[in-house]
Motif scaffolding. Structure first.
Motif, short mmCIF file in Angstrom:
data_model
loop_
_atom_site.label_atom_id
_atom_site.label_comp_id
_atom_site.label_asym_id
_atom_site.label_seq_id
_atom_site.Cartn_x
_atom_site.Cartn_y
_atom_site.Cartn_z
N GLU A 210 35.01 -51.84 15.40
CA GLU A 210 34.69 -51.98 16.82
C GLU A 210 35.53 -53.06 17.47
N GLU A 211 35.79 -54.14 16.74
CA GLU A 211 36.58 -55.25 17.29
C GLU A 211 37.99 -54.78 17.66
N LEU A 212 38.57 -53.93 16.80
CA LEU A 212 39.90 -53.40 17.10
C LEU A 212 39.87 -52.56 18.37
N LEU A 213 38.87 -51.70 18.50
CA LEU A 213 38.78 -50.86 19.68
C LEU A 213 38.60 -51.68 20.95
N GLN A 214 37.85 -52.75 20.85
CA GLN A 214 37.61 -53.59 22.03
C GLN A 214 38.89 -54.27 22.50
N LYS A 215 39.83 -54.52 21.58
CA LYS A 215 41.10 -55.16 21.94
C LYS A 215 42.25 -54.16 22.04
N TYR A 216 41.92 -52.89 21.85
CA TYR A 216 42.95 -51.86 21.74
C TYR A 216 43.84 -51.79 22.98
N HIS A 217 43.26 -51.81 24.16
CA HIS A 217 44.03 -51.69 25.39
C HIS A 217 45.05 -52.82 25.51
N ASP A 218 44.68 -54.03 25.15
CA ASP A 218 45.54 -55.19 25.34
C ASP A 218 46.61 -55.33 24.26
N LEU A 219 46.34 -54.86 23.05
CA LEU A 219 47.23 -55.16 21.93
C LEU A 219 47.98 -53.96 21.35
N ARG A 220 47.61 -52.75 21.73
CA ARG A 220 48.12 -51.58 21.02
C ARG A 220 49.63 -51.39 21.14
N ASP A 221 50.27 -51.97 22.16
CA ASP A 221 51.72 -51.78 22.35
C ASP A 221 52.57 -52.76 21.57
N TYR A 222 51.95 -53.68 20.84
CA TYR A 222 52.70 -54.72 20.13
C TYR A 222 52.79 -54.36 18.65
N PRO A 223 53.96 -53.92 18.20
CA PRO A 223 54.05 -53.38 16.83
C PRO A 223 53.78 -54.38 15.72
N ALA A 224 53.91 -55.68 16.00
CA ALA A 224 53.65 -56.68 14.96
C ALA A 224 52.17 -56.92 14.78
N ALA A 225 51.36 -56.53 15.76
CA ALA A 225 49.91 -56.77 15.69
C ALA A 225 49.22 -55.64 14.94
N PRO A 226 48.26 -55.95 14.07
CA PRO A 226 47.48 -54.90 13.40
C PRO A 226 46.42 -54.36 14.36
N ALA A 227 46.88 -53.70 15.43
CA ALA A 227 46.00 -53.38 16.55
C ALA A 227 45.85 -51.89 16.81
N THR A 228 46.40 -51.06 15.93
CA THR A 228 46.22 -49.62 16.08
C THR A 228 45.30 -49.11 14.97
N SER A 229 44.71 -47.95 15.19
CA SER A 229 43.66 -47.48 14.28
C SER A 229 44.19 -47.01 12.93
N ARG A 230 45.44 -46.56 12.89
CA ARG A 230 46.04 -45.98 11.68
C ARG A 230 45.25 -44.76 11.18
N LEU A 231 44.55 -44.10 12.09
CA LEU A 231 43.74 -42.95 11.70
C LEU A 231 44.51 -41.63 11.77
N GLY A 232 45.80 -41.68 12.12
CA GLY A 232 46.55 -40.45 12.32
C GLY A 232 46.49 -39.49 11.16
N VAL A 233 46.66 -40.01 9.93
CA VAL A 233 46.65 -39.12 8.77
C VAL A 233 45.26 -38.53 8.56
N HIS A 234 44.22 -39.29 8.88
CA HIS A 234 42.86 -38.80 8.72
C HIS A 234 42.52 -37.74 9.77
N LEU A 235 43.02 -37.91 10.98
CA LEU A 235 42.85 -36.88 12.00
C LEU A 235 43.65 -35.64 11.64
N ARG A 236 44.83 -35.83 11.10
CA ARG A 236 45.69 -34.70 10.75
C ARG A 236 45.04 -33.80 9.70
N PHE A 237 44.42 -34.41 8.70
CA PHE A 237 43.85 -33.63 7.61
C PHE A 237 42.32 -33.54 7.69
#
Length: 437
Positions: A210-237
């Motif tokens: 939940e903490e990641l989602l709450q900061k998602y809008h502000d941090l998601r564009d910064y590739p050095a920050a661990p701020a994206t969900s990384r759920l892509g592979v789980h959504l894919r399969f």
């Protein structure tokens, strides 16, 4: 004695027991349900690397599913081969009353399903499919003129208007787990037996904080920050439920919800405009652009040796991990198409071979967005400046230095093309191809 009739649930890109639409409908009537997964030779054989981590991910997931089912006295049936031939074997082996599965919208999947449905019909076996991997599909979200949306913003607005708790509600499959077919654990082939090897590298977890989602809008564009969900592979399969994620996004992040809507948008584009899945531009006039298609320059881009640090960092991250940050995906794609004037299909195919979360609809949509040939309202003159993007989104060069350690040394190449020159050339070539010169 003849075996009693059973129901088969066919797993494809929905590899979970909980909140699974097709599995829920298979379990409810009460016939014993045997889950089936087919390692499809037509998909696996063209893969040119024995360490393809997507296959490893699937195998790991099937192993976990097998353990869950075994704890309930059931099993997963896993086969390797051509789907049509596998189904002939299964129908010879079992008395199959019905087959359930979930929709798949890709061109090959539709062709495969039609062939299997025809075979089952000949045998008098029902074939029932359900919506599972998206909230809205096909023609469920239409404009006032009853036509599919081709621009994201109005689609997103209508999508949100139509969303009700019914569409975001889970399927209570666990109520019917006692209806799984009871059998000793069936054979699960090893990775090596289907021609692949394990790397042993960990995969992203299949939950989002939940903490990641709450900061998602502000941090998601910064590739050095661990701020994206990384759920892509789980959504894919399908190891996570889109419905559960939508409910979480509704609570914690409108921006994350928008990303999930993009998935639905591109799936309905693929369904309603199937030519994009066959390699055609969504806007046909963009096929008139004269691409340079320089193989040597393309190789430099693939290897992360362009002389533009953010582009190179992204390509090296992709090659090493099968993942690339979304902001960087846009920059690397724009660079290939706009700076180097390479056909977007080259980049699309390269990403398709490398991305752990590769999905035809989203990958095609993203590349056509970068090329300007897709669904964007003001497409061709958007040309990212890779240097400006790096300054804005990686100001301390944390991401860049991680992936390009030789930065600012003699080992790092000079930029392969000047940004101002490339921009001017791109605009000229696009205008000529589009008849705007």
């Amino acid at each position: 004695m003849p075996l009693p009739p059973i129901t088969i649930f066919w797993y494809r890109r929905d590899l979970r027991l909980h909140d699974n639409a097709g599995l829920y409908h298979a379990l409810r009537p009460g016939h014993p349900v045997l889950p089936l997964f087919i390692f499809d030779k037509k998909i696996l054989d063209p893969l040119d690397h024995p360490y393809d981590r997507r296959v490893e991910f699937i195998h790991n997931t099937l192993t976990s599913l097998q353990a869950e089912l075994a704890a309930m006295g059931g099993s997963l049936l896993v086969k390797y081969g051509s789907p049509l031939e596998v189904w002939k074997e299964v129908l010879d082996q079992y008395e199959v009353a019905e087959v359930y599965t979930n929709h798949d919208y890709e061109p090959y999947a539709q062709e495969r399903d039609r062939a299997v449905a025809d075979l089952l019909r000949e045998k008098g076996t029902a074939f029932k499919t359900f919506k599972d991997q998206v909230i809205f599909e096909k023609k469920e979200v239409l404009s006032g003129q009853r036509t599919p949306y081709t621009v994201f913003t109005p689609y997103s607005r209508k999508w949100k208007e139509q969303l009700t708790p019914f569409y975001a509600g889970s399927y209570p499959t666990d109520k019917y787990f006692n209806n799984f077919y009871k059998t000793a654990p069936l054979f699960l082939p090893t990775l090596e037996q289907i021609g692949f090897k394990a790397t042993g590298e960990p995969f992203p977890v299949r939950s989002v904080r939940e903490e990641l989602l709450q900061k998602y809008h502000d941090l998601r564009d910064y590739p050095a920050a661990p701020a994206t969900s990384r759920l892509g592979v789980h959504l894919r399969f399908g190891t996570v439920s889109i419905r559960e994620l939508v409910r979480k996004a509704q609570q914690h992040s409108a921006t994350f919800l928008s990303e999930l809507i993009w998935r639905d948008f591109y799936q309905q584009i693929l369904w309603n405009f199937p030519q994009v899945g066959r390699g055609e531009a969504f806007r046909p006039e963009y096929d008139r652009i004269r691409w340079r298609n320089d193989e040597e320059e393309f190789q430099k881009w693939c290897e992360g040796r362009t002389g533009y640090p953010l582009v190179d960092a992204g390509m090296r991250q992709l090659n090493a991990t099968g993942f690339m940050h979304n902001r960087v995906r846009m920059v690397t794609a724009s660079f290939l198409v706009k700076h180097l004037l390479m056909d977007w299909r080259w980049g699309e195919a390269y990403f398709a071979g490398k991305l752990l979360d590769y999905d035809l609809a989203s990958n095609n949509g993203g590349w056509q967005w970068a090329a300007g040939s897709g669904t964007d309202a003001a497409p061709y003159f958007r040309i990212f400046n890779p240097t400006a993007q790096a300054t804005r989104f990686d100001p301390q060069k944390l991401y860049i230095r991680h992936w390009v350690p030789e930065l600012n040394t003699l080992d790092y190449p000079a930029p392969m093309v000047d940004h101002a020159f490339a921009r001017e050339r791109c605009l000229r070539v696009y205008k000529e191809g589009l008849g705007k010169a």
